[in-house]
Enzyme design. Structure first.
Site, short mmCIF file in Angstrom:
data_model
loop_
_atom_site.label_atom_id
_atom_site.label_comp_id
_atom_site.label_asym_id
_atom_site.label_seq_id
_atom_site.Cartn_x
_atom_site.Cartn_y
_atom_site.Cartn_z
N ASP A 1 -15.01 5.34 -0.28
CA ASP A 1 -16.21 5.55 0.29
C ASP A 1 -15.95 6.03 2.01
O ASP A 1 -14.91 5.74 2.36
CB ASP A 1 -17.38 4.46 0.23
CG ASP A 1 -16.91 3.24 0.86
OD1 ASP A 1 -17.61 2.35 1.14
OD2 ASP A 1 -15.68 2.84 1.20
N TYR B 1 -15.71 5.72 5.99
CA TYR B 1 -15.36 4.81 6.90
C TYR B 1 -16.77 4.34 7.49
O TYR B 1 -17.62 5.06 7.51
CB TYR B 1 -14.55 5.38 8.27
CG TYR B 1 -13.11 5.61 7.85
CD1 TYR B 1 -11.98 4.96 7.56
CD2 TYR B 1 -12.70 7.10 8.03
CE1 TYR B 1 -10.87 5.14 7.18
CE2 TYR B 1 -11.57 7.55 7.66
CZ TYR B 1 -10.55 6.62 7.18
OH TYR B 1 -9.50 7.02 7.04
N HIS C 1 -2.46 2.60 -3.45
CA HIS C 1 -3.35 3.33 -2.01
C HIS C 1 -2.53 3.15 -0.82
O HIS C 1 -1.39 2.31 -0.57
CB HIS C 1 -4.58 2.28 -1.96
CG HIS C 1 -5.61 2.95 -1.23
ND1 HIS C 1 -5.53 2.82 0.24
CD2 HIS C 1 -6.79 3.57 -1.41
CE1 HIS C 1 -6.58 3.33 0.84
NE2 HIS C 1 -7.37 3.67 -0.07
#
Length: 255
Positions: free
Chosen positions: A89, A91, A217
């Site tokens: 999503d 920042y 990630h």
């Protein structure tokens, strides 16, 4: 928990942190090539529910980022997509989000995950780390920088998750996989990797070529951890070589 900014806060932030001004998706820019997918979503019960939720939160004075939720679809037409980088999503800090996954607005300090992306670019391709954090140059050459959730409230990460955005972004991934002759999907972290079966099935329906590359990630919490550390993954050179073999060049140095 952070307090949702009121009207006075929005005016105070307006010079440095532009926020979403309207919940009407007709007022959000997007390339015409995406309109079929967008129209189907906003006409659905899920799309109408999301729009109503956004309108309610704005009416309550909530500060929502980014100002252009569909900017990735504005800069990267469907017919030009050759790489998808999937984030989670936007920042949630003032002035950061610019509607592109992992990218921040010009002049904003480069966030930790993006710093690690730059580190891997340097290790993999010998590219000197850019001074800024905007990835607009990638978006303009066919790198779709797509988050699975396209809005967030100030100071509240994942605050708009499971409100309907994921239905739209899944549909966008399917559209790419079905229409792209060849596309690389960079799926970093478990959240992004969960989309691999959807992408594979959609590509198989139309006979498209999909190269799916997975790693941890790039967040400092996971970038160096096994079993698939992000630093050292070599995804940028792999994507570049695979696309070049198909006459679909991508230039990671063009930022």
């Amino acid at each position: 928990m952070a307090r949702a900014p009121g009207t006075a806060d929005l005016f105070a932030l307006s010079d440095v942190a532009p926020a979403l001004a309207t919940a009407d998706p007709q007022q959000w820019a997007a390339d015409a090539s995406w309109q079929e997918v967008l129209a189907a979503f906003w006409g659905s019960a899920t799309g109408q529910g999301l729009r109503a939720y956004l309108a309610q939160r704005l009416a309550q004075g909530t500060c929502i980022y980014p100002p252009e939720p569909l900017r990735a679809l504005t800069l990267t037409p469907l017919s030009q997509v050759r790489v998808v980088i999937l984030g989670q999503d936007p920042y949630h800090g003032p002035g950061q989000a610019e509607g592109l996954a992992f990218s921040v607005a010009p002049g904003v300090k480069v966030p930790p995950s993006l710093r690690n992306i730059y580190k891997e670019l340097q290790r993999d391709l010998g590219m000197a780390p850019p001074a800024g954090g905007s990835l607009v140059g990638w978006a303009r050459q066919g790198v779709l920088l797509l988050n699975t959730c396209l809005t967030v409230e100030q100071g509240l990460p994942a605050s708009h998750a499971k409100r309907g955005w994921e239905v739209l972004t899944d549909a966008l991934l399917v559209a790419v996989a079905q229409q792209a002759r060849a596309c690389v999907y960079l799926l970093w972290g478990g959240h992004a990797q969960a989309k691999a079966p959807l992408i594979q099935a959609a590509a198989a329906q139309r006979g498209g070529q999909a190269l799916i590359l997975t790693a941890n990630h790039p967040s400092p919490l996971s970038a160096l951890r096994p079993p698939a550390p992000f630093i050292g993954c070599g995804h940028f050179s792999q994507a570049q070589s695979w696309l070049a073999e198909r006459d679909l060049p991508v230039h990671w140095t063009h930022l």
